[in-house]
Design an enzyme around this catalytic site. Structure first.
Site, PDB file in Angstrom:
ATOM      1  N   ASP A  14      -3.325   4.656  -4.661  1.00  0.00           N
ATOM      2  CA  ASP A  14      -2.474   5.854  -4.640  1.00  0.00           C
ATOM      3  C   ASP A  14      -1.882   6.059  -6.030  1.00  0.00           C
ATOM      4  O   ASP A  14      -0.673   6.153  -6.214  1.00  0.00           O
ATOM      5  CB  ASP A  14      -1.358   5.687  -3.599  1.00  0.00           C
ATOM      6  CG  ASP A  14      -0.620   6.995  -3.317  1.00  0.00           C
ATOM      7  OD1 ASP A  14      -1.128   8.068  -3.686  1.00  0.00           O
ATOM      8  OD2 ASP A  14       0.481   6.937  -2.728  1.00  0.00           O
ATOM      9  N   GLU A  52      10.656  -7.988  -6.890  1.00  0.00           N
ATOM     10  CA  GLU A  52      11.194  -8.016  -8.243  1.00  0.00           C
ATOM     11  C   GLU A  52      11.713  -6.631  -8.635  1.00  0.00           C
ATOM     12  O   GLU A  52      11.097  -5.613  -8.325  1.00  0.00           O
ATOM     13  CB  GLU A  52      10.075  -8.445  -9.187  1.00  0.00           C
ATOM     14  CG  GLU A  52      10.407  -8.412 -10.658  1.00  0.00           C
ATOM     15  CD  GLU A  52       9.179  -8.660 -11.516  1.00  0.00           C
ATOM     16  OE1 GLU A  52       9.353  -8.873 -12.736  1.00  0.00           O
ATOM     17  OE2 GLU A  52       8.043  -8.644 -10.989  1.00  0.00           O
ATOM     18  N   PHE A  53      12.828  -6.611  -9.346  1.00  0.00           N
ATOM     19  CA  PHE A  53      13.348  -5.365  -9.895  1.00  0.00           C
ATOM     20  C   PHE A  53      12.948  -5.292 -11.360  1.00  0.00           C
ATOM     21  O   PHE A  53      13.302  -6.154 -12.160  1.00  0.00           O
ATOM     22  CB  PHE A  53      14.867  -5.305  -9.768  1.00  0.00           C
ATOM     23  CG  PHE A  53      15.463  -4.002 -10.215  1.00  0.00           C
ATOM     24  CD1 PHE A  53      15.705  -2.988  -9.308  1.00  0.00           C
ATOM     25  CD2 PHE A  53      15.757  -3.787 -11.560  1.00  0.00           C
ATOM     26  CE1 PHE A  53      16.248  -1.770  -9.731  1.00  0.00           C
ATOM     27  CE2 PHE A  53      16.289  -2.579 -11.976  1.00  0.00           C
ATOM     28  CZ  PHE A  53      16.536  -1.568 -11.060  1.00  0.00           C
ATOM     29  N   ILE A  54      12.181  -4.271 -11.717  1.00  0.00           N
ATOM     30  CA  ILE A  54      11.728  -4.087 -13.101  1.00  0.00           C
ATOM     31  C   ILE A  54      12.501  -2.923 -13.711  1.00  0.00           C
ATOM     32  O   ILE A  54      12.506  -1.822 -13.167  1.00  0.00           O
ATOM     33  CB  ILE A  54      10.213  -3.805 -13.167  1.00  0.00           C
ATOM     34  CG1 ILE A  54       9.418  -4.956 -12.540  1.00  0.00           C
ATOM     35  CG2 ILE A  54       9.776  -3.593 -14.616  1.00  0.00           C
ATOM     36  CD1 ILE A  54       7.928  -4.671 -12.425  1.00  0.00           C
TER      37      ILE A  54
END
Length: 343
Positions: free
Chosen positions: A247, A142-144
């Site tokens: 991380d 997904e591109f947020i």
């Protein structure tokens, strides 16, 4: 340690927390993969033959796009290349690595899926991992679209605590796959005892790398003395395996356009919740963050005594990745603990 991006696809609204089918279509049921488990229940993925551009093929078939309008590079990474694929059904975020097989991205995808399924904090939803025809690998997710601010620290602390509370394991400490911390292998063999796991698979592994890479027997010997004497630091502490991002530094924390926290580029495993703060020296967590977190996950006795211990793992990793500028910090932490423990 790499920047990921995010904007929900029109067919996959960002507010929806519909559960993902088990590793589908990400890994297990992809036409490009077959999966088996060995006696340790560690997923093993075999990449089958493919032709053409597998990234475009997936977007135009399983991704339900009919056309790719444009692709553009996304900066910020030092290990992988990243791109935004804009289509008629929204945008996808794609990372590629021309020199590493899909196992690194498989570990990332599994971590993203498990964090997503806690329904507690926003992460980019993973869709597909595969091999590139001429070598290397890719992950589609997904591109947020990120907002202008870094987000609300109180909300981040609360939601991170909720993720730790929700993400439990009945297998002990570890993960179903080994993954990477930066580009360093992170060994996640299931272990029933946290102190043993951290001593062997976190400190011990990094200390051996330093000895083998730099011939640094001094830090290895002192570090091993510490690793063998950790028990007093955990007196009266009940440790349950929690799903960790692994991380969590400022480069892996952002906010979407609504201001809701987003965490990305994980190195997930199940461990002691306090280990999540091992990168806090690079995260700028403030008082409101910790206050909100501890309201969900109460602070345990001796928290302050263990903070530097969890930072040590990441300092050692930076020493192994980036060289001698991180050696003095690593050695200082080790020596301070040896004095404190009188060993």
């Amino acid at each position: 340690m790499v920047v990921a991006a995010a904007a929900a696809l029109s067919s996959l609204p960002s507010a929806s927390w519909a559960p993902l089918p088990p590793l589908n279509p990400l890994l297990l049921r992809s036409p490009f993969f077959s999966a088996t488990r060995n006696h340790k229940s560690k997923p093993q993925f075999t990449v089958l033959a493919m032709s053409g551009d597998p990234i475009r093929e997936w977007i135009l078939t399983e991704g339900k796009a009919t056309k790719i309008i444009r692709t553009s590079p996304v900066g910020g990474g030092c290990i992988n290349s990243a791109s935004r694929y804009e289509t008629d059904v929204g945008s996808f975020f794609v990372k590629t690595n021309r020199s590493i097989g899909p196992s690194m991205f498989e570990g990332e995808a599994l971590g993203l899926r498990l964090m997503y399924e806690t329904k507690t904090i926003r992460v980019p939803r993973p869709f597909k991992v595969g091999s590139l025809p001429r070598g290397g690998s890719y992950i589609i997710m997904e591109f947020i679209e990120f907002g202008a601010s870094r987000g609300n620290q109180s909300a981040l602390g609360k939601q991170l605590g909720e993720m730790h509370k929700a993400g439990k394991s009945d297998k002990g400490f570890g993960f179903d796959v080994d993954n990477t911390i930066g580009s360093t292998p992170q060994i996640n063999t299931w272990t029933s005892d946290w102190i043993e796991f951290f001593a062997e698979h976190r400190l011990g592994y990094q200390l051996k790398l330093a000895r083998d890479q730099y011939g640094d027997s001094a830090i290895y010997d002192k570090g091993q003395r510490l690793a063998k004497n950790l028990k007093p630091l955990f007196e009266n502490v009940a440790i349950e395996p929690c799903l960790l991002h692994g991380d969590l530094w400022s480069g892996n924390v952002s906010a979407d356009e609504s201001g809701d926290p987003v965490i990305l580029d994980p190195a997930c495993y199940y461990g002691h919740s306090e280990a999540e703060f091992g990168m806090s020296w690079c995260a700028s967590f403030g008082g409101s963050f910790y206050k909100a977190y501890f309201e969900v996950m109460p602070k345990q006795p001796g928290f302050e005594k263990r903070r530097d211990l969890y930072m040590l793992y990441h300092y050692l990793n930076h020493y192994n990745l980036f060289g001698s500028s991180y050696r003095s910090s690593s050695m200082s932490i080790i020596e301070n603990y040896l004095r404190m423990l009188k060993v």
